[in-house]
Design a protein around this motif. Structure first.
Motif, PDB file in Angstrom:
ATOM      1  N   TYR A 209       2.239  -2.144  -3.166  1.00  0.00           N
ATOM      2  CA  TYR A 209       2.862  -3.398  -2.736  1.00  0.00           C
ATOM      3  C   TYR A 209       1.837  -4.290  -2.017  1.00  0.00           C
ATOM      4  CZ  TYR A 209       7.007  -6.161  -1.821  1.00  0.00           C
ATOM      5  OH  TYR A 209       7.950  -7.148  -1.825  1.00  0.00           O
ATOM      6  N   LEU A 210       2.194  -5.557  -1.886  1.00  0.00           N
ATOM      7  CA  LEU A 210       1.318  -6.541  -1.231  1.00  0.00           C
ATOM      8  C   LEU A 210       0.827  -6.022   0.121  1.00  0.00           C
ATOM      9  CD1 LEU A 210       3.544  -9.691  -1.899  1.00  0.00           C
ATOM     10  CD2 LEU A 210       1.329  -9.193  -2.951  1.00  0.00           C
ATOM     11  N   GLY A 211      -0.471  -6.031   0.308  1.00  0.00           N
ATOM     12  CA  GLY A 211      -1.039  -5.687   1.605  1.00  0.00           C
ATOM     13  C   GLY A 211      -1.052  -4.201   1.944  1.00  0.00           C
ATOM     14  N   ALA A 212      -0.727  -3.335   0.998  1.00  0.00           N
ATOM     15  CA  ALA A 212      -0.645  -1.898   1.304  1.00  0.00           C
ATOM     16  C   ALA A 212      -2.016  -1.278   1.535  1.00  0.00           C
ATOM     17  CB  ALA A 212       0.080  -1.170   0.168  1.00  0.00           C
ATOM     18  N   GLY A 213      -3.050  -1.856   0.891  1.00  0.00           N
ATOM     19  CA  GLY A 213      -4.403  -1.310   1.084  1.00  0.00           C
ATOM     20  C   GLY A 213      -5.128  -1.020  -0.220  1.00  0.00           C
ATOM     21  N   LYS A 214      -4.747  -1.692  -1.296  1.00  0.00           N
ATOM     22  CA  LYS A 214      -5.388  -1.448  -2.605  1.00  0.00           C
ATOM     23  C   LYS A 214      -6.863  -1.847  -2.587  1.00  0.00           C
ATOM     24  CE  LYS A 214      -2.400  -4.185  -4.588  1.00  0.00           C
ATOM     25  NZ  LYS A 214      -1.558  -4.470  -3.421  1.00  0.00           N
ATOM     26  N   THR A 215      -7.147  -3.037  -2.063  1.00  0.00           N
ATOM     27  CA  THR A 215      -8.529  -3.506  -2.038  1.00  0.00           C
ATOM     28  C   THR A 215      -9.357  -2.648  -1.089  1.00  0.00           C
ATOM     29  OG1 THR A 215      -7.656  -5.712  -2.428  1.00  0.00           O
ATOM     30  CG2 THR A 215      -9.942  -5.579  -1.728  1.00  0.00           C
ATOM     31  N   THR A 216      -8.738  -2.230  -0.007  1.00  0.00           N
ATOM     32  CA  THR A 216      -9.428  -1.336   0.923  1.00  0.00           C
ATOM     33  C   THR A 216      -9.817  -0.044   0.205  1.00  0.00           C
ATOM     34  OG1 THR A 216      -8.060  -2.270   2.690  1.00  0.00           O
ATOM     35  CG2 THR A 216      -9.216  -0.223   3.196  1.00  0.00           C
ATOM     36  N   LEU A 217      -8.913   0.489  -0.614  1.00  0.00           N
ATOM     37  CA  LEU A 217      -9.203   1.704  -1.379  1.00  0.00           C
ATOM     38  C   LEU A 217     -10.342   1.463  -2.377  1.00  0.00           C
ATOM     39  CD1 LEU A 217      -8.588   4.611  -2.351  1.00  0.00           C
ATOM     40  CD2 LEU A 217      -6.863   3.650  -3.882  1.00  0.00           C
TER      41      LEU A 217
ATOM     42  N   LEU B 133      -0.340   7.347   1.281  1.00  0.00           N
ATOM     43  CA  LEU B 133       0.447   6.777   2.374  1.00  0.00           C
ATOM     44  C   LEU B 133      -0.563   6.246   3.383  1.00  0.00           C
ATOM     45  CD1 LEU B 133       3.380   6.483   3.188  1.00  0.00           C
ATOM     46  CD2 LEU B 133       3.165   8.583   4.486  1.00  0.00           C
ATOM     47  N   ASN B 134      -0.850   4.951   3.247  1.00  0.00           N
ATOM     48  CA  ASN B 134      -1.954   4.350   4.001  1.00  0.00           C
ATOM     49  C   ASN B 134      -1.472   3.693   5.301  1.00  0.00           C
ATOM     50  OD1 ASN B 134      -4.718   3.602   4.250  1.00  0.00           O
ATOM     51  ND2 ASN B 134      -4.192   1.517   3.579  1.00  0.00           N
ATOM     52  N   LYS B 135      -2.390   3.406   6.168  1.00  0.00           N
ATOM     53  CA  LYS B 135      -2.126   2.807   7.481  1.00  0.00           C
ATOM     54  C   LYS B 135      -1.335   3.767   8.374  1.00  0.00           C
ATOM     55  CE  LYS B 135      -2.036  -1.918   5.678  1.00  0.00           C
ATOM     56  NZ  LYS B 135      -1.496  -3.251   5.797  1.00  0.00           N
ATOM     57  N   VAL B 136      -1.688   5.033   8.323  1.00  0.00           N
ATOM     58  CA  VAL B 136      -0.962   6.004   9.133  1.00  0.00           C
ATOM     59  C   VAL B 136      -1.123   5.730  10.627  1.00  0.00           C
ATOM     60  CG1 VAL B 136      -0.876   7.897   7.468  1.00  0.00           C
ATOM     61  CG2 VAL B 136      -2.879   7.632   8.902  1.00  0.00           C
ATOM     62  N   ASP B 137      -2.177   4.988  10.973  1.00  0.00           N
ATOM     63  CA  ASP B 137      -2.388   4.665  12.386  1.00  0.00           C
ATOM     64  C   ASP B 137      -1.305   3.720  12.915  1.00  0.00           C
ATOM     65  OD1 ASP B 137      -3.738   2.954  10.433  1.00  0.00           O
ATOM     66  OD2 ASP B 137      -4.408   1.744  12.138  1.00  0.00           O
ATOM     67  N   LEU B 138      -0.596   3.063  12.024  1.00  0.00           N
ATOM     68  CA  LEU B 138       0.395   2.075  12.467  1.00  0.00           C
ATOM     69  C   LEU B 138       1.827   2.626  12.489  1.00  0.00           C
ATOM     70  CD1 LEU B 138      -0.841  -1.136  10.576  1.00  0.00           C
ATOM     71  CD2 LEU B 138      -1.413  -0.351  12.882  1.00  0.00           C
TER      72      LEU B 138
ATOM     73  N   GLN C  19      -5.955   6.715   6.378  1.00  0.00           N
ATOM     74  CA  GLN C  19      -6.215   5.554   7.230  1.00  0.00           C
ATOM     75  C   GLN C  19      -7.370   4.813   6.585  1.00  0.00           C
ATOM     76  OE1 GLN C  19      -6.640   6.508  11.343  1.00  0.00           O
ATOM     77  NE2 GLN C  19      -7.274   4.439  11.899  1.00  0.00           N
ATOM     78  N   ARG C  20      -7.222   3.512   6.444  1.00  0.00           N
ATOM     79  CA  ARG C  20      -8.214   2.688   5.727  1.00  0.00           C
ATOM     80  C   ARG C  20      -8.511   3.279   4.351  1.00  0.00           C
ATOM     81  NH1 ARG C  20      -8.728  -2.109   8.191  1.00  0.00           N
ATOM     82  NH2 ARG C  20      -8.070  -1.801  10.297  1.00  0.00           N
ATOM     83  N   ALA C  21      -7.530   3.903   3.752  1.00  0.00           N
ATOM     84  CA  ALA C  21      -7.609   4.454   2.384  1.00  0.00           C
ATOM     85  C   ALA C  21      -8.716   5.482   2.201  1.00  0.00           C
ATOM     86  CB  ALA C  21      -7.755   3.311   1.369  1.00  0.00           C
TER      87      ALA C  21
HETATM   88  N1  LIG Z   1      -4.422  -0.754  10.666  1.00  0.00           N
HETATM   89  C1  LIG Z   1      -4.778  -0.565   9.424  1.00  0.00           C
HETATM   90  N2  LIG Z   1      -5.041  -1.614   8.626  1.00  0.00           N
HETATM   91  C2  LIG Z   1      -5.394  -1.391   7.355  1.00  0.00           C
HETATM   92  C3  LIG Z   1      -5.496  -0.082   6.822  1.00  0.00           C
HETATM   93  N3  LIG Z   1      -5.843  -0.181   5.528  1.00  0.00           N
HETATM   94  C4  LIG Z   1      -5.980  -1.483   5.250  1.00  0.00           C
HETATM   95  N4  LIG Z   1      -5.708  -2.222   6.353  1.00  0.00           N
HETATM   96  C5  LIG Z   1      -5.715  -3.685   6.481  1.00  0.00           C
HETATM   97  O1  LIG Z   1      -4.557  -4.184   5.808  1.00  0.00           O
HETATM   98  C6  LIG Z   1      -4.837  -5.461   5.241  1.00  0.00           C
HETATM   99  C7  LIG Z   1      -4.449  -5.475   3.766  1.00  0.00           C
HETATM  100  O2  LIG Z   1      -5.298  -4.548   3.078  1.00  0.00           O
HETATM  101  P1  LIG Z   1      -5.745  -4.807   1.570  1.00  0.00           P
HETATM  102  O3  LIG Z   1      -6.635  -3.683   1.188  1.00  0.00           O
HETATM  103  O4  LIG Z   1      -6.258  -6.187   1.395  1.00  0.00           O
HETATM  104  O5  LIG Z   1      -4.352  -4.677   0.860  1.00  0.00           O
HETATM  105  P2  LIG Z   1      -3.995  -5.030  -0.666  1.00  0.00           P
HETATM  106  O6  LIG Z   1      -2.969  -4.040  -1.090  1.00  0.00           O
HETATM  107  O7  LIG Z   1      -5.227  -5.080  -1.487  1.00  0.00           O
HETATM  108  O8  LIG Z   1      -3.374  -6.457  -0.497  1.00  0.00           O
HETATM  109  P3  LIG Z   1      -2.961  -7.514  -1.667  1.00  0.00           P
HETATM  110  O9  LIG Z   1      -4.144  -7.602  -2.596  1.00  0.00           O
HETATM  111  O10 LIG Z   1      -2.687  -8.770  -0.903  1.00  0.00           O
HETATM  112  O11 LIG Z   1      -1.734  -6.981  -2.314  1.00  0.00           O
HETATM  113  C8  LIG Z   1      -6.304  -5.720   5.494  1.00  0.00           C
HETATM  114  O12 LIG Z   1      -6.432  -6.549   6.608  1.00  0.00           O
HETATM  115  C9  LIG Z   1      -6.886  -4.340   5.771  1.00  0.00           C
HETATM  116  O13 LIG Z   1      -8.011  -4.386   6.605  1.00  0.00           O
HETATM  117  C10 LIG Z   1      -5.198   1.033   7.701  1.00  0.00           C
HETATM  118  O14 LIG Z   1      -5.217   2.209   7.323  1.00  0.00           O
HETATM  119  N5  LIG Z   1      -4.833   0.726   8.962  1.00  0.00           N
END
Ligand SMILES: Nc1nc2c(ncn2[C@@H]2O[C@H](COP(=O)(O)OP(=O)(O)OP(=O)(O)O)[C@@H](O)[C@H]2O)c(=O)[nH]1
Length: 383
Positions: A60-68, A212-217, A243-245
């Motif tokens: 889903y939007l903002g879940a952390g795909k690009t981070t991965l 299951l990403n962003k476990v810190d939150l 965390q941070r993928a």
């Molecule tokens: N606190 C926290 N923030 C995270 C984590 N992983 C990613 N983020 C932040 O979450 C935000 C969204 O992450 P993205 O990797 O851009 O997510 P995305 O799924 O690619 O987003 P879209 O392309 O918009 O769908 C960024 O600001 C990341 O830095 C995590 O494990 N913990």
């Protein structure tokens, strides 16, 4: 034809069985011949007969795909990875592909990373991008395809799965779904207007691996509740907290989730199906996508298995608990065929299915039974 076709031990004569199996084996041999790609370039490590694995990253939007993606690209994995940022929309992905193909629009950008990873970002509908990439064959040996947050990854996955069977240069290795530990529950339970699918649930339903990403939150309770729901949606997927993928790359790359003949990971998948009893039945939350375990004691004939799959996937004759016709998003099954020692692994994505004899024998000491895990997308009736 009756709704339930799969009957245990519907055994015809041994001769008939052998004749059918020989035909089947012959067809398979022919198919294998067709699949052989007459490449002169030696297959890079990690590929299958010269074919390049594609891992679909969705979420889903903002879940952390690009981070991965960024994490994978900058890790030391010895792979030359090409990345495709997929612009598939919500609607008919194939129509979009065709539309783009006609206009010929393609945006490419090449980037050489320090670890030797060659990153090609192609902002385009997937198929054209892949075609374009394959012209540069030899420069990379793995493809990561990130879908947009609102995309339905099933269309993308189906295309690559079918393509591999048609003798393509690429094969679908696995689907990784990134879920936001904090807001994932909200996304999964969000009610959509009539007729619209919940994208988050669909993305989770198709996954081989759920990060299951962003476990810190999220608190422990929030994560446990979300994991319970995710297991209910997809009993087949392995859930990994990150965390941070940051994940061990062995859990996300080279999974071979869709090719039954690969021995890599096969035992794990089989034992996963074996131990999943009851996993799908807990926690009856109101949701439109969930896993159903379906088990039949004994073994079945090949023709009974074919008829069952056709009734389930094509004719939609199988009913779920609420009396609605099941709509399969994904399926895996483990089937001992009558008069055979080997076990057949069945895979399905929507209407597509594939059966492959595994190298494993059914243990003599155990009672035979067929087991399927079906991810059903048919919404329960409204109350
Ligand atoms: N606190 C926290 N923030 C995270 C984590 N992983 C990613 N983020 C932040 O979450 C935000 C969204 O992450 P993205 O990797 O851009 O997510 P995305 O799924 O690619 O987003 P879209 O392309 O918009 O769908 C960024 O600001 C990341 O830095 C995590 O494990 N913990």
């Amino acid at each position: 034809m009756a709704g339930m076709v799969l009957q245990p031990d519907v055994v015809s004569s041994g001769k008939d069985e052998r004749a059918t199996d020989e035909d089947f084996a012959k067809e398979e041999e022919e198919e294998e011949d067709d699949e052989e790609c007459p490449e002169l370039i030696p297959a890079p490590a990690g590929t299958q007969g010269g074919r390049i694995p594609v891992t679909v990253i969705t979420g889903y939007l903002g879940a952390g795909k690009t981070t991965l993606l960024n994490y994978i690209l900058t890790e030391q994995h010895g792979k030359r990875i090409a990345v495709i940022l997929n612009e598939f929309g919500e609607g008919s992905a194939l129509e979009q592909v065709l539309a783009v193909k006609q206009t010929g629009a393609l945006y490419e950008e090449w980037l050489e990373l320090r670890n030797g990873c060659l990153c090609c970002t192609v902002k385009d509908s997937g198929l054209l991008a892949i075609e374009s990439l394959l012209q540069k064959k030899g420069r990379f040996d793995y493809i990561l395809l990130e879908t947009t947050g609102l995309a339905d990854p099933v269309a993308v996955a189906s295309v690559f799965w079918v393509d591999a069977n048609l003798g393509s240069d690429v094969y679908l290795d696995g689907v990784i779904t990134v879920v936001d530990a904090k807001y994932g529950l909200e996304h999964l339970l969000e009610k959509k207007p009539d007729g619209l699918v919940n994208e988050a649930a669909r993305q989770a339903g198709l996954a081989d691996i759920i990060l299951l990403n962003k476990v810190d939150l999220a608190t422990w309770e929030e994560r446990e509740r979300l994991k319970g729901l995710l297991r209910n949606v997809n009993a087949l997927a392995k859930i990994i907290e990150t965390q941070r993928a940051r994940v061990n790359l062995d859990f996300v790359l080279d999974l071979h989730s869709f090719d039954n003949c690969a021995s890599v990971g096969l035992r794990e998948r089989l034992s996963q199906l074996e131990t999943q009893e009851g996993a799908a039945t807990h926690g009856h939350l109101d949701q439109s996508i969930r896993s159903v375990t379906f088990e039949v004691p004994g073994s079945v004939t090949q023709s009974a298995l074919d008829a069952f799959l056709q009734d389930l996937l094509w004719e939609k004759k199988m009913l779920n608990e609420e009396g609605h016709c099941m709509e399969v998003l994904r399926l895996k099954g483990l089937v001992p065929l009558a008069c055979e020692r080997k076990i057949v692994l069945v895979q399905g994505v929507r209407e597509l299915f594939d059966q492959e004899e595994t190298p494993m024998d059914w243990p003599e000491s155990r009672h035979r039974h067929c087991r399927f895990i079906i991810i059903d997308t048919q919404a329960p009736p409204k109350v």
